[in-house]
Write an enzyme that holds these catalytic residues in place. Structure first.
Site, mmCIF file in Angstrom:
data_model
loop_
_atom_site.group_PDB
_atom_site.id
_atom_site.type_symbol
_atom_site.label_atom_id
_atom_site.label_comp_id
_atom_site.label_asym_id
_atom_site.label_seq_id
_atom_site.Cartn_x
_atom_site.Cartn_y
_atom_site.Cartn_z
ATOM 1 N N CYS A 1 0.801 -1.217 0.000
ATOM 2 C CA CYS A 1 0.000 0.000 0.000
ATOM 3 C C CYS A 1 0.841 1.277 0.000
ATOM 4 O O CYS A 1 1.640 1.514 0.906
ATOM 5 C CB CYS A 1 -0.923 0.025 1.209
ATOM 6 S SG CYS A 1 -2.014 1.477 1.229
ATOM 7 N N ARG B 1 -0.238 4.632 2.967
ATOM 8 C CA ARG B 1 -0.169 4.367 4.404
ATOM 9 C C ARG B 1 0.092 5.587 5.290
ATOM 10 O O ARG B 1 0.013 5.487 6.518
ATOM 11 C CB ARG B 1 0.865 3.284 4.691
ATOM 12 C CG ARG B 1 0.448 1.893 4.257
ATOM 13 C CD ARG B 1 1.526 0.871 4.543
ATOM 14 N NE ARG B 1 2.534 0.844 3.482
ATOM 15 C CZ ARG B 1 3.695 0.215 3.615
ATOM 16 N NH1 ARG B 1 4.011 -0.389 4.751
ATOM 17 N NH2 ARG B 1 4.546 0.200 2.602
ATOM 18 N N TRP C 1 -9.480 5.910 -0.738
ATOM 19 C CA TRP C 1 -9.902 6.519 -1.991
ATOM 20 C C TRP C 1 -9.022 5.962 -3.091
ATOM 21 O O TRP C 1 -8.032 5.283 -2.829
ATOM 22 C CB TRP C 1 -9.828 8.058 -1.926
ATOM 23 C CG TRP C 1 -8.540 8.601 -1.420
ATOM 24 C CD1 TRP C 1 -7.349 8.699 -2.116
ATOM 25 C CD2 TRP C 1 -8.292 9.130 -0.103
ATOM 26 N NE1 TRP C 1 -6.391 9.240 -1.305
ATOM 27 C CE2 TRP C 1 -6.936 9.530 -0.079
ATOM 28 C CE3 TRP C 1 -9.067 9.304 1.036
ATOM 29 C CZ2 TRP C 1 -6.353 10.086 1.060
ATOM 30 C CZ3 TRP C 1 -8.482 9.851 2.174
ATOM 31 C CH2 TRP C 1 -7.155 10.237 2.169
ATOM 32 N N GLU D 1 -5.113 3.499 -10.941
ATOM 33 C CA GLU D 1 -5.812 2.212 -10.762
ATOM 34 C C GLU D 1 -6.953 2.079 -11.776
ATOM 35 O O GLU D 1 -7.187 1.013 -12.341
ATOM 36 C CB GLU D 1 -6.395 2.100 -9.362
ATOM 37 C CG GLU D 1 -5.377 2.160 -8.232
ATOM 38 C CD GLU D 1 -6.051 2.014 -6.898
ATOM 39 O OE1 GLU D 1 -6.434 0.881 -6.564
ATOM 40 O OE2 GLU D 1 -6.204 3.022 -6.190
HETATM 41 C C1 HEM Z 1 -6.573 6.339 1.739
HETATM 42 C C2 HEM Z 1 -6.264 6.117 0.469
HETATM 43 C C3 HEM Z 1 -5.550 4.881 -0.033
HETATM 44 C C4 HEM Z 1 -4.898 4.829 -1.228
HETATM 45 C C5 HEM Z 1 -4.761 5.965 -2.254
HETATM 46 C C6 HEM Z 1 -4.377 3.491 -1.355
HETATM 47 C C7 HEM Z 1 -3.690 3.050 -2.489
HETATM 48 C C8 HEM Z 1 -3.411 1.722 -2.738
HETATM 49 C C9 HEM Z 1 -3.015 1.204 -4.021
HETATM 50 C C10 HEM Z 1 -2.859 2.020 -5.304
HETATM 51 C C11 HEM Z 1 -2.812 -0.127 -3.871
HETATM 52 C C12 HEM Z 1 -2.389 -1.122 -4.958
HETATM 53 C C13 HEM Z 1 -3.700 -1.694 -5.518
HETATM 54 C C14 HEM Z 1 -3.482 -2.455 -6.813
HETATM 55 O O1 HEM Z 1 -2.389 -2.322 -7.380
HETATM 56 O O2 HEM Z 1 -4.425 -3.133 -7.243
HETATM 57 C C15 HEM Z 1 -3.072 -0.445 -2.483
HETATM 58 C C16 HEM Z 1 -2.951 -1.719 -1.955
HETATM 59 C C17 HEM Z 1 -3.359 -2.038 -0.669
HETATM 60 N N1 HEM Z 1 -3.897 -1.177 0.266
HETATM 61 FE FE1 HEM Z 1 -4.036 0.832 0.130
HETATM 62 N N2 HEM Z 1 -4.667 2.752 -0.245
HETATM 63 C C18 HEM Z 1 -5.415 3.567 0.581
HETATM 64 C C19 HEM Z 1 -5.984 3.182 1.788
HETATM 65 C C20 HEM Z 1 -5.939 1.889 2.312
HETATM 66 C C21 HEM Z 1 -6.663 1.462 3.497
HETATM 67 C C22 HEM Z 1 -7.625 2.339 4.304
HETATM 68 C C23 HEM Z 1 -6.325 0.157 3.713
HETATM 69 C C24 HEM Z 1 -6.775 -0.789 4.802
HETATM 70 C C25 HEM Z 1 -7.272 -0.380 5.965
HETATM 71 C C26 HEM Z 1 -5.400 -0.232 2.654
HETATM 72 C C27 HEM Z 1 -4.816 -1.488 2.525
HETATM 73 C C28 HEM Z 1 -4.211 -1.939 1.373
HETATM 74 C C29 HEM Z 1 -3.834 -3.336 1.145
HETATM 75 C C30 HEM Z 1 -4.003 -4.492 2.130
HETATM 76 C C31 HEM Z 1 -3.301 -3.398 -0.138
HETATM 77 C C32 HEM Z 1 -2.767 -4.655 -0.874
HETATM 78 C C33 HEM Z 1 -3.947 -5.300 -1.593
HETATM 79 C C34 HEM Z 1 -3.578 -6.612 -2.298
HETATM 80 O O3 HEM Z 1 -2.539 -7.211 -1.885
HETATM 81 O O4 HEM Z 1 -4.319 -7.025 -3.228
HETATM 82 N N3 HEM Z 1 -5.172 0.846 1.823
HETATM 83 N N4 HEM Z 1 -3.427 0.704 -1.796
HETATM 84 N N1 LIG Z 2 -7.324 2.531 -3.569
HETATM 85 C C1 LIG Z 2 -7.438 1.232 -3.250
HETATM 86 N N2 LIG Z 2 -6.937 0.323 -4.073
HETATM 87 C C2 LIG Z 2 -6.819 -1.016 -3.823
HETATM 88 C C3 LIG Z 2 -6.358 -1.495 -2.598
HETATM 89 C C4 LIG Z 2 -6.251 -2.864 -2.385
HETATM 90 C C5 LIG Z 2 -6.562 -3.769 -3.405
HETATM 91 C C6 LIG Z 2 -7.019 -3.272 -4.621
HETATM 92 C C7 LIG Z 2 -7.406 -4.217 -5.712
HETATM 93 O O1 LIG Z 2 -6.464 -5.259 -5.754
HETATM 94 C C8 LIG Z 2 -6.749 -6.176 -6.782
HETATM 95 C C9 LIG Z 2 -6.022 -7.446 -6.535
HETATM 96 C C10 LIG Z 2 -4.628 -7.189 -7.098
HETATM 97 N N3 LIG Z 2 -4.758 -5.999 -7.911
HETATM 98 C C11 LIG Z 2 -6.184 -5.656 -8.042
HETATM 99 C C12 LIG Z 2 -7.143 -1.926 -4.844
HETATM 100 C C13 LIG Z 2 -8.094 0.822 -2.010
HETATM 101 C C14 LIG Z 2 -9.086 -0.109 -1.818
HETATM 102 C C15 LIG Z 2 -9.421 -0.258 -0.451
HETATM 103 C C16 LIG Z 2 -8.687 0.544 0.368
HETATM 104 S S1 LIG Z 2 -7.638 1.485 -0.537
#
Ligand code: HEM
Ligand SMILES: N/C(=N/c1cccc(CO[C@@H]2CCNC2)c1)c1cccs1
Length: 356
Positions: free
Chosen positions: A67, A70, A232, A237
């Protein structure tokens, strides 16, 4: 039995870490440790206090190595709904999550935690578009084809459109029920470019709030298998993956045509020009609609501030480079030129086995 001693061990580590970081007294810590010890020896498990749950959900975000968002880990809104025990109650609370998180466009990072082990939400995200395989090719989001088939098996009426919001599929104590989401709670943004007008007939849109509902939240040895969380979007994405991947909406050729680019010659970089137009359109449209979104340069800057803050506090900076770099212009961010420690600390969010 190994399970109990394993759970005892993980519980102890979590309680110590939690009470330390929350500056609790030695007495509080001692009393809580013996209470947890008692519960595990008597019942084989233990119940987190609401304070421990809130702290655990926030730190799980802080520990999420993939993420980029963070920096704001401590401002997560944690909604404790561990007491619910009917499908209808859970459905109503998921609707409330969507409304609270959406907040008319001013997105609030929120998580709702249901009782551990006996609840599953089968959806990947609370709001996502259906995907269909038809004789004339794919319709909608190809990433949803398998889940859409499951919904139809469970009685859902397919509409065969490009942007059909899927129903919620809630499993509780082994029983699965399907619930439609009311249209009025789904905020969507029409995607129009700031420059060329010819995008309009492409009729593009995307939903405002990504709410991940298929990951588990693990805290001190307890696994919350239903804990949907949202932040958000980062513009790429939607603009560089969901609408661009050829195994998703695959829109770059149509966008290039709308831009009257020469798509016969790769080295003219028409794909890159189309990507840039689409991504600026996504950012422009979300902003014009008053829906929170972050561009990948600002997000990288915020992640740098997160790194600096964690370093100052003396905590390890963890990250997974391949996920942290944005899919558009990655080398323009500091992340690209850095290396990160990939260790996955707990509490954290994890993938879990597919419920269907
Ligand atoms: C507040 C704005 C946030 C932004 C802009 C953001 C952005 C992102 C992005 C761009 C990814 C990669 C997603 C992908 O490539 O498909 C990601 C992954 C992730 N985010 Fe964040 N995030 C945010 C908030 C959060 C929150 C609130 C949580 C949990 C409480 C979180 C937990 C995670 C996790 C666990 C992943 C990995 C998901 C996976 O392995 O598929 N994020 N985030
Ligand atoms: N902006 C975000 N983006 C993502 C965060 C976590 C996971 C994903 C989607 O993950 C899919 C599985 C691997 N890539 C696509 C998108 C958030 C979703 C929920 C909190 S922040």
């Amino acid at each position: 039995i190994p399970l109990k001693s394993q759970l005892l061990n993980e519980a102890y580590i979590f309680i110590h870490q939690c009470y330390e970081e929350l500056n609790k007294s030695e007495d509080d810590l001692k009393n809580r440790l013996s209470e947890v010890n008692q519960q595990i020896l008597l019942s084989g498990t233990y119940k987190h206090t609401s304070e421990e749950l809130e702290y655990g959900a926030k730190v799980a975000w802080r520990n999420s190595v993939r993420c980029i968002g963070r920096l704001f880990w401590d401002s997560l809104h944690v909604i404790d709904q561990r007491q619910l025990d009917t499908h209808e109650q859970i459905y109503n609370v998921l609707v409330k999550h969507i409304e609270y998180a959406t907040n008319k466009g001013k997105v609030r990072p929120t998580i709702t935690v249901f009782s551990p082990n006996n609840v599953r939400v089968w959806n990947h995200q609370l709001i996502r578009y259906a995907g269909y395989e038809t004789d004339e090719g794919n319709m909608g989001d190809p990433d949803s084809i398998q889940f859409t088939k499951k919904c139809i098996e469970l009685g859902w009426e397919p509409k065969y459109g490009r942007f059909d919001v899927l129903p919620l599929v809630i499993e509780l104590n082994g029983e699965t029920k399907l619930f439609e989401l009311p249209d009025e709670i789904i905020l969507e943004v029409n995607i129009q470019p700031p420059t060329i007008k010819s995008f309009d007939e492409l009729k593009l849109k995307w939903y405002a709030v990504p709410i991940i509902s298929n990951m588990s939240l693990e805290i001190g040895g307890i696994t919350y298998s239903a804990a949907p969380f949202n932040g958000w979007y980062m513009g790429t994405e939607i603009g560089a993956r969901n609408l661009a991947d050829d195994f998703r909406y695959n829109l770059l050729p149509e966008i290039a045509d709308a831009m009257e680019l020469d798509t016969s010659n790769r080295s003219m970089l028409w794909r890159d020009r189309a990507l840039l137009e689409l991504n600026t359109a996504v950012l422009h449209s979300f902003k014009a609609s008053g829906v929170t979104i972050v561009d990948h340069h600002t997000a990288a800057e915020q992640f740098k501030r997160f790194e600096q803050k964690e370093k100052r506090i003396g905590r390890p900076i963890t990250g997974k480079w391949s996920w942290l770099i944005p899919p558009l212009t990655p080398a323009a961010t500091h992340i690209f030129h850095n290396q990160y420690d990939e260790q996955e600390l707990t509490p954290n969010y994890f993938y879990q086995k597919k419920p269907f």
